[in-house]
Write a protein that holds these residues in place. Structure first.
Motif, PDB file in Angstrom:
ATOM      1  N   LEU A 145      54.265  51.466  81.318  1.00 50.02           N
ATOM      2  CA  LEU A 145      54.560  51.692  82.730  1.00 50.02           C
ATOM      3  C   LEU A 145      54.546  50.359  83.463  1.00 50.02           C
ATOM      4  O   LEU A 145      53.691  49.506  83.211  1.00 50.02           O
ATOM      5  CB  LEU A 145      53.509  52.618  83.362  1.00 50.02           C
ATOM      6  CG  LEU A 145      53.372  54.034  82.806  1.00 50.02           C
ATOM      7  CD1 LEU A 145      52.236  54.777  83.513  1.00 50.02           C
ATOM      8  CD2 LEU A 145      54.666  54.806  82.971  1.00 50.02           C
ATOM      9  N   GLU A 177      64.858  59.160  82.690  1.00 49.00           N
ATOM     10  CA  GLU A 177      65.341  58.620  83.953  1.00 49.00           C
ATOM     11  C   GLU A 177      66.870  58.718  84.010  1.00 49.00           C
ATOM     12  O   GLU A 177      67.537  58.746  82.986  1.00 49.00           O
ATOM     13  CB  GLU A 177      64.917  57.147  84.091  1.00 49.00           C
ATOM     14  CG  GLU A 177      63.406  56.927  84.216  1.00 49.00           C
ATOM     15  CD  GLU A 177      62.645  56.920  82.900  1.00 49.00           C
ATOM     16  OE1 GLU A 177      63.219  57.272  81.837  1.00 49.00           O
ATOM     17  OE2 GLU A 177      61.451  56.557  82.914  1.00 49.00           O
ATOM     18  N   SER A 227      64.096  56.252  89.191  1.00 46.52           N
ATOM     19  CA  SER A 227      63.145  56.072  88.087  1.00 46.52           C
ATOM     20  C   SER A 227      61.716  56.210  88.574  1.00 46.52           C
ATOM     21  O   SER A 227      60.866  56.804  87.917  1.00 46.52           O
ATOM     22  CB  SER A 227      63.323  54.695  87.439  1.00 46.52           C
ATOM     23  OG  SER A 227      64.561  54.624  86.776  1.00 46.52           O
ATOM     24  N   VAL A 228      61.463  55.649  89.737  1.00 49.48           N
ATOM     25  CA  VAL A 228      60.122  55.740  90.304  1.00 49.48           C
ATOM     26  C   VAL A 228      59.801  57.194  90.644  1.00 49.48           C
ATOM     27  O   VAL A 228      58.697  57.683  90.388  1.00 49.48           O
ATOM     28  CB  VAL A 228      59.999  54.839  91.550  1.00 49.48           C
ATOM     29  CG1 VAL A 228      58.663  55.048  92.254  1.00 49.48           C
ATOM     30  CG2 VAL A 228      60.144  53.375  91.164  1.00 49.48           C
ATOM     31  N   PHE A 251      61.113  59.840  89.220  1.00 53.02           N
ATOM     32  CA  PHE A 251      60.949  60.534  87.937  1.00 53.02           C
ATOM     33  C   PHE A 251      59.530  60.325  87.435  1.00 53.02           C
ATOM     34  O   PHE A 251      58.854  61.262  87.009  1.00 53.02           O
ATOM     35  CB  PHE A 251      61.969  60.001  86.931  1.00 53.02           C
ATOM     36  CG  PHE A 251      61.746  60.508  85.535  1.00 53.02           C
ATOM     37  CD1 PHE A 251      61.009  59.765  84.617  1.00 53.02           C
ATOM     38  CD2 PHE A 251      62.269  61.726  85.131  1.00 53.02           C
ATOM     39  CE1 PHE A 251      60.794  60.231  83.331  1.00 53.02           C
ATOM     40  CE2 PHE A 251      62.060  62.199  83.838  1.00 53.02           C
ATOM     41  CZ  PHE A 251      61.316  61.452  82.946  1.00 53.02           C
ATOM     42  N   CYS A 252      59.070  59.083  87.500  1.00 55.88           N
ATOM     43  CA  CYS A 252      57.722  58.774  87.016  1.00 55.88           C
ATOM     44  C   CYS A 252      56.684  59.482  87.871  1.00 55.88           C
ATOM     45  O   CYS A 252      55.735  60.059  87.365  1.00 55.88           O
ATOM     46  CB  CYS A 252      57.516  57.260  87.035  1.00 55.88           C
ATOM     47  SG  CYS A 252      56.026  56.691  86.204  1.00 55.88           S
ATOM     48  N   GLU A 259      66.598  52.485  90.378  1.00 54.56           N
ATOM     49  CA  GLU A 259      65.155  52.287  90.298  1.00 54.56           C
ATOM     50  C   GLU A 259      64.423  53.290  91.171  1.00 54.56           C
ATOM     51  O   GLU A 259      63.385  53.824  90.773  1.00 54.56           O
ATOM     52  CB  GLU A 259      64.760  50.854  90.699  1.00 54.56           C
ATOM     53  CG  GLU A 259      63.235  50.702  90.727  1.00 54.56           C
ATOM     54  CD  GLU A 259      62.745  49.290  90.522  1.00 54.56           C
ATOM     55  OE1 GLU A 259      62.963  48.703  89.450  1.00 54.56           O
ATOM     56  OE2 GLU A 259      62.126  48.766  91.459  1.00 54.56           O
ATOM     57  N   LYS A 270      52.257  53.462  92.225  1.00 51.50           N
ATOM     58  CA  LYS A 270      53.685  53.774  91.987  1.00 51.50           C
ATOM     59  C   LYS A 270      54.123  53.041  90.726  1.00 51.50           C
ATOM     60  O   LYS A 270      53.978  51.823  90.614  1.00 51.50           O
ATOM     61  CB  LYS A 270      54.521  53.254  93.149  1.00 51.50           C
ATOM     62  CG  LYS A 270      54.616  54.193  94.325  1.00 51.50           C
ATOM     63  CD  LYS A 270      55.671  53.636  95.264  1.00 51.50           C
ATOM     64  CE  LYS A 270      55.967  54.587  96.377  1.00 51.50           C
ATOM     65  NZ  LYS A 270      56.880  53.998  97.342  1.00 51.50           N
ATOM     66  N   TRP A 271      54.734  53.778  89.831  1.00 46.69           N
ATOM     67  CA  TRP A 271      55.094  53.233  88.532  1.00 46.69           C
ATOM     68  C   TRP A 271      56.488  53.694  88.123  1.00 46.69           C
ATOM     69  O   TRP A 271      57.002  54.680  88.640  1.00 46.69           O
ATOM     70  CB  TRP A 271      54.102  53.724  87.466  1.00 46.69           C
ATOM     71  CG  TRP A 271      52.689  53.333  87.759  1.00 46.69           C
ATOM     72  CD1 TRP A 271      51.784  54.060  88.479  1.00 46.69           C
ATOM     73  CD2 TRP A 271      52.042  52.136  87.363  1.00 46.69           C
ATOM     74  NE1 TRP A 271      50.590  53.370  88.553  1.00 46.69           N
ATOM     75  CE2 TRP A 271      50.729  52.186  87.877  1.00 46.69           C
ATOM     76  CE3 TRP A 271      52.434  51.011  86.624  1.00 46.69           C
ATOM     77  CZ2 TRP A 271      49.810  51.167  87.676  1.00 46.69           C
ATOM     78  CZ3 TRP A 271      51.512  50.001  86.420  1.00 46.69           C
ATOM     79  CH2 TRP A 271      50.213  50.088  86.949  1.00 46.69           C
ATOM     80  N   LYS A 272      57.023  52.992  87.138  1.00 45.27           N
ATOM     81  CA  LYS A 272      58.206  53.496  86.457  1.00 45.27           C
ATOM     82  C   LYS A 272      58.007  53.209  84.973  1.00 45.27           C
ATOM     83  O   LYS A 272      57.302  52.264  84.587  1.00 45.27           O
ATOM     84  CB  LYS A 272      59.484  52.837  86.971  1.00 45.27           C
ATOM     85  CG  LYS A 272      59.586  51.345  86.685  1.00 45.27           C
ATOM     86  CD  LYS A 272      60.938  50.813  87.090  1.00 45.27           C
ATOM     87  CE  LYS A 272      61.025  49.331  86.740  1.00 45.27           C
ATOM     88  NZ  LYS A 272      62.305  48.734  87.115  1.00 45.27           N
ATOM     89  N   ARG A 273      58.633  54.045  84.178  1.00 45.32           N
ATOM     90  CA  ARG A 273      58.579  53.823  82.740  1.00 45.32           C
ATOM     91  C   ARG A 273      59.467  52.652  82.391  1.00 45.32           C
ATOM     92  O   ARG A 273      60.537  52.475  82.964  1.00 45.32           O
ATOM     93  CB  ARG A 273      59.119  55.054  82.002  1.00 45.32           C
ATOM     94  CG  ARG A 273      58.101  56.084  81.660  1.00 45.32           C
ATOM     95  CD  ARG A 273      58.555  57.013  80.574  1.00 45.32           C
ATOM     96  NE  ARG A 273      59.906  57.512  80.692  1.00 45.32           N
ATOM     97  CZ  ARG A 273      60.383  58.450  79.888  1.00 45.32           C
ATOM     98  NH1 ARG A 273      59.600  58.959  78.946  1.00 45.32           N
ATOM     99  NH2 ARG A 273      61.605  58.874  80.013  1.00 45.32           N
ATOM    100  N   VAL A 331      55.546  49.504  90.524  1.00 44.25           N
ATOM    101  CA  VAL A 331      56.575  49.387  91.556  1.00 44.25           C
ATOM    102  C   VAL A 331      55.822  49.468  92.874  1.00 44.25           C
ATOM    103  O   VAL A 331      54.958  50.304  93.039  1.00 44.25           O
ATOM    104  CB  VAL A 331      57.592  50.549  91.455  1.00 44.25           C
ATOM    105  CG1 VAL A 331      58.599  50.483  92.580  1.00 44.25           C
ATOM    106  CG2 VAL A 331      58.295  50.529  90.117  1.00 44.25           C
TER     107      VAL A 331
END
Lengths: 893, 193
Positions: free
Chosen positions: A113, B33, B75-76, B78-79, B72, A123-126, A116
């Motif tokens: 992760l 995503e 994606s955020v 989705f996460c 993005e 706050k995260w993204k894969r 963000v």
């Protein structure tokens, strides 16, 4: 349109459009279904005709028992003990099943992760592993290229890779492989090494054959490295052979409850009791004079003078333990010799005077001559197998090459890293420049080798973990990339709020990567999270001291593939090394992890496949490690040596290292100390005090063990109490709070106190109280700073058997992260993109439906976090955290 | 666009079973995503109309131009919804009220039917009760008997679909996921077409 407005008819329109587009490719399972389905099995239950048993090593705690995991349909279903493990002998505790809990925990980290938004915002993204490691390597590579590899800091909480992570940090060139040893056990290791040398930082009592045990604050029934190995032997000795165990403790621990005698003791006074026992043994003439004269490096008549005033009555006035009992126990202990032993970890040591207390306790064993004897205080090394003391004749096991080497020490002159040294504050440079050469050669900056605590790294780098964050904040070391590995400092370190402040500061920590299995308080403050494989999914070399006194080894091997996209730390560092390049990759040029470990174990006299099937290897014909010090040196060992005619010390002329001693005309090994004797007297404490400006009348400065009351316990006001912490048997520090089954058993951490204490305070059981903790007053971090350090509120439980001046909480509860179980919240709050491999196993309905002990469901909740309120308090010279000295007030809320 | 490793495709089957491709689309939305290929699917008129109707805000819609920031942003989201903090955990048992042990286990379902599933690696690594995995199986039943499909939907989808859809609708901050909620909600209807 809301979701209520979208009908199935609308759905069909969408589907028709998708089908017509030709853009959707879908699987076809229809033809997979047979017309004669097999009978439905119960996939949640083990079918022993299908399940496969594979041995591995438990990682529920730091004891590391041999276990066997049953795997069916790709999932570990059950953990049993491995009967081939000579230490545990097939026994396990509940924490072994915790491995299943944490491996299949729904909120386990499964994907890399990337942060963000702001750090700590959540706050995260894969990202893919390529992206994650690519970014990390791009940040680390310039540090090497610019000649500042020390700006990469690797900080672990629990690393049992037996040197694999060190391989990486050394290959990279940073000395900063930091740990949490000072939070844990450095104060009890230092006395052992002072007495017996580097190889024996941990003892191995022969409990199987002992007749008498004096336990100073140890709790192997619940929380002690090796506890399970010890307790089944202790209980057999007690029940089958009539051995006796006496426990001095501040609270009625589980070990105290199975002792023959239990004495509540004032915290920090174990040393007083031990000194009084020495006094009695000498007074009664029960010492083993022959052993003492042969092996102790201190005249017994001088010892007699040291303890002249340390009478049982004096000890009673300090400790509260009746003088008559002190006398009785000392006599019984001495009369049982040599089949008697002491035990201490960590109740006696984690005090301002704790190092000296443990030195006194160790003196007891030397005085009665039980060292290395059957039933006595034996020494069997726990370090892994590459030519260690006492491991002669064993197959040599060492990490496959190429071998890395340590970076240059920091200092001035040829062979030193002057660039890094000159960035240090001048005060530090001056202190280090005044060090003796043997410390200069080991100095690597303030994070790894804090100059104010030279005995934290004199024998080896135990470090002072709780000062890492204050030192970073003070600017003693610039950090560019900080990697935390299974580290819970942001929750579990003293003044954990300071840790969080530093981690939140992007100037102090520009980039934080957290490697862990769960989303805890540390990972919350990272920029990049890398999900680690659990102990059921990885390899490790295993080696520890055997309480059966014959060295053995074991292998941790993966029972299943890592879930999701998790990777073992070994795999992560291998890939990272290859991306960083510049020569780092040369140390990780092996094909796969199994081949690496197979090479590691190649000298075992059994084939690799056999070893994997057994999980354990030991030479059963080997003699037990009794009296290692009396073993004769071999001809090969004597080659190239010379003997000092005065001391008898045998020294290798090439290395300059002492290898033995001549006794009665025989060249024997002796102890692993410079003088080859037992270091009852050790100048290093005095040298350390002189080098750091510690006043010579401080208890820690004395070269011979002495007693002084913990500074803040002197004249302890009537409204002040000593606050202590402890660990439950079903938990392991703060890292097990998300283990569902264990948290069902213990999920909170009330303030335990004696009913009389409650009466005095006017509180009833269940009442809420506020504990206000004060800074310590000795020569320590912010010692003497007035005012309260911190406070917390919690509810009261009475417990008879508590010392009346002590209040105690376990320190494992009150998480703000680590998921719904750890937080006792009904809402899932951690990463939960699946637990791959959850193939048909029983789903625990509690986790999705709510945690029954949560406050929302009328339960007691998940406890209170206490560590923010506990002061950083490193013991002078060694830096061990004095966890058990805290003074507090208690008020009803 | 290929969303999975090539597996047998039955155009006739999907034509007769239009729910199948819907489930395949949902499985993608709930398990990864949004990227360009997935965006292409979302731009199909039938799908786009749902999105634009369910959530008429402009700018975040498939028809608008998507730059890196837009991808993005999704994606955020989705996460946030499905991974961390995972407010709408895509695990069937989290959203069902009463269910039998292992009821939503895809593996158990296949074992009971005497079959071995062949998922793509990405779907394979998902948990057995992951909603996306269940939806992939439903998609793959195109061409199977009506009885089998009905049984599967009754056992493996309807118990959680409405509840999950409601939560997703409430929690999602971007229209594509609000639309996904609407589509999942429609799956929960018991009346056949």
């Amino acid at each position: 349109m809301s979701i209520q407005s979208l009908s199935r008819r609308d759905l069909l329109k969408i589907g028709s459009g998708l089908a017509a587009s030709g853009l959707v490719t879908i699987p076809s399972f229809a033809k997979e279904i047979t017309t004669n389905p097999a009978p439905a099995g119960r996939l949640g239950r083990i079918d022993y005709s299908k399940a496969k048993a594979t041995p591995t090593i438990c990682f529920g705690c730091t004891t590391h028992c041999g276990v066997v995991g049953w795997v069916q349909d790709g999932r570990v279903r059950r953990i049993d003990g491995n009967p081939l493990d000579p230490n545990s002998k097939g026994n396990i505790c509940s924490k072994a099943q915790g491995m299943i809990s944490y491996t299949y925990y729904p909120e386990r980290l499964l994907y890399p992760l990337r942060r963000v938004g702001k750090r700590g915002e959540g706050k995260w993204k894969r990202v893919t592993w390529d992206e994650a490691l690519g970014e990390l390597a791009d940040k680390m590579r310039p540090l090497r290229e610019n000649g500042t590899p020390e700006e990469f800091v690797f900080h672990y909480g629990r690393d049992k890779t037996k040197g694999y992570t060190k391989r990486f940090t050394e290959a990279f060139g940073t000395p900063h492989r930091l740990n949490r040893r000072s939070i844990c056990s450095s104060n009890r290791r230092a006395p052992l090494m002072s007495f017996y040398g580097r190889e024996f930082e941990w003892e191995t009592q022969d409990f199987e054959n002992t007749k008498y045990i004096i336990n100073f604050g140890g709790n192997p029934m619940e929380a002690y490295q090796g506890g399970l190995y010890m307790m089944h032997r202790i209980q057999h000795a007690r029940v089958d052979k009539g051995a006796r165990m006496v426990t001095f403790e501040v609270r009625p621990s589980a070990t105290a409850s199975v002792s023959d005698d239990y004495f509540p003791i004032m915290p920090g006074t174990d040393g007083a009791v031990a000194f009084a026992m020495i006094h009695v043994i000498l007074e009664e003439g029960l010492e083993n004079r022959e052993f003492w004269d042969r092996w102790a490096n201190y005249p017994i008549e001088d010892l007699r003078k040291v303890v002249a005033d340390y009478t049982p009555e004096w000890a009673e006035s300090h400790s509260g333990v009746p003088a008559a009992d002190i006398r009785r126990i000392a006599i019984d202990f001495a009369k049982a010799a040599p089949a008697c032993c002491t035990m201490s970890n960590r109740g006696s040591a984690k005090h301002y005077n704790g190092v000296q207390a443990d030195r006194a306790i160790r003196t007891l064993d030397v005085l009665v001559g039980n060292v290395g004897k059957p039933g006595g205080f034996c020494l069997s090394t726990l370090r892994g197998w590459a030519g260690r003391y006492g491991q002669e004749g064993l197959p040599k096991l060492s990490q496959p090459g190429p071998k890395t080497s340590s970076p240059k020490p920091w200092g001035i002159g040829e062979g030193y890293n002057e660039t890094a040294f000159k960035k240090l504050p001048q005060e530090v440079q001056d202190r280090v420049n005044a060090f003796p050469d043997y410390w200069k050669e080991k100095y690597f900056g303030e994070l790894a080798t804090p100059s104010e605590y030279p005995l934290a790294w004199h024998w080896y780098q135990m470090r002072v973990g709780q000062l890492v964050y204050p030192y970073i904040r003070e600017g003693r070391q610039k950090v560019s990339v900080y990697m935390s590995y299974t580290l819970g400092a942001a929750y579990g370190y003293p003044e954990a709020n300071l840790v969080r402040d530093v981690l939140m500061d992007e100037e102090l920590i520009p980039f934080h990567v957290a490697v862990d299995i769960s989303y805890g308080e540390q990972a919350e403050l990272a920029d990049l999270i890398l999900p680690e494989a659990t102990s059921l999914e990885r390899w490790d070399m295993h080696g520890t001291n055997n309480y059966g006194l014959i060295p053995y080894t074991g292998v941790r091997q993966p029972l299943t593939k890592p879930l999701g996209q998790c990777r073992s730390i070994q795999h992560i560092l291998k890939d990272l090394a290859q991306r960083i390049g510049g020569g780092v990759e040369e140390y990780f040029a092996f094909d796969d992890m199994e081949s690496f470990y197979k090479e590691w174990f190649k000298n075992l006299p059994i084939p690799w496949e056999d070893f994997k099937q057994r999980g354990i290897w030991m030479d059963e014909t080997r003699e037990k490690d009794y009296e290692l010090y009396e073993r004769s040196l071999t001809e090969a060992e004597l080659e190239g040596t010379e003997v000092d005619s005065e001391t008898g010390i045998i020294t290798n002329t090439e290395s300059g290292k002492a290898v033995g001693i001549v006794k009665d005309g025989k060249s024997i090994r002796g102890f692993d100390t410079p003088h080859r004797l037992i270091g009852v007297y050790d100048e290093i404490w005095k040298i350390g005090a002189e080098a750091t400006g510690l006043p010579m009348d401080d208890v820690n400065a004395s070269p011979i063990a002495i007693y002084d009351t913990v500074p803040e316990h002197k004249e302890l006001a009537d409204d002040r109490y000593v606050f202590t912490t402890f660990k439950w048997n079903v938990h392991t520090q703060g890292r097990s709070a998300q283990w569902k089954y264990h948290s069902e058993i213990v999920h909170t951490n009330p303030v335990f106190m004696h009913p009389d204490t409650g009466a005095k305070l006017g509180v009833a059981e269940g009442d809420s109280v506020k504990l206000t903790v004060f800074r310590p007053t000795g020569h320590t971090y912010k010692g003497g700073e007035p005012g309260a350090m911190g406070d917390f509120e919690n509810h009261v439980r009475f417990l008879k058997g508590m010392h009346p001046r002590v209040v105690a909480c376990s320190h494992h509860a009150g998480h703000s992260a680590q998921g719904s179980v750890a937080r006792a919240k009904n809402q899932l709050t951690g990463p939960k993109e699946g637990i791959a491999g959850d193939k048909g196993a029983t789903q625990d309905p509690d986790i999705p439906k709510g945690i029954w002990w949560s406050k929302e469901k009328g339960g007691i909740g998940g406890g209170v976090a206490i560590n923010d309120a506990l002061p950083i308090n490193p013991c002078p010279l060694t830096g061990g955290q004095n966890w058990y000295d805290n003074v507090c007030t208690v008020e009803k809320v | 666009m290929t969303m999975s490793a090539p597996l047998r495709k039955s155009e006739t089957a999907t034509a007769d079973d239009p729910v199948a491709p819907v489930c395949a689309l949902l499985a993608e939305l709930l398990s990864r995503e949004i990227d360009e290929p997935l965006l292409s699917l979302l731009r199909l008129p039938e799908v786009r109309s749902v999105i634009e109707t369910v959530a008429p805000e402009t700018g975040a819609l498939p028809g608008a131009k998507w730059d890196a920031a837009r991808f993005e942003e999704h994606s955020v989201e989705f996460c946030r919804l499905f991974i961390y903090p995972g407010i709408c955990a895509p695990r069937a048992e989290h959203w069902a009220k009463d269910f039998e042990e292992e009821q939503f286990s895809v593996r158990r379902w296949f074992d009971n039917e005497g079959a071995q599933p062949a998922f793509t690696p990405r779907i394979e690594e998902l948990p057995d009760t992951h909603i996306a995995k269940i939806l992939v199986v439903r998609a793959g039943l195109a061409g199977a008997s009506e009885e089998l499909v009905a049984d599967f939907e009754a056992q493996m989808i309807r118990p959680w679909a409405a509840s999950f859809a409601s939560a997703l609708e409430q929690q999602s901050q971007l229209p594509i996921y609000t639309a996904a909620a609407a589509i999942v909600g429609a799956l929960a209807e018991t009346q056949p077409c």
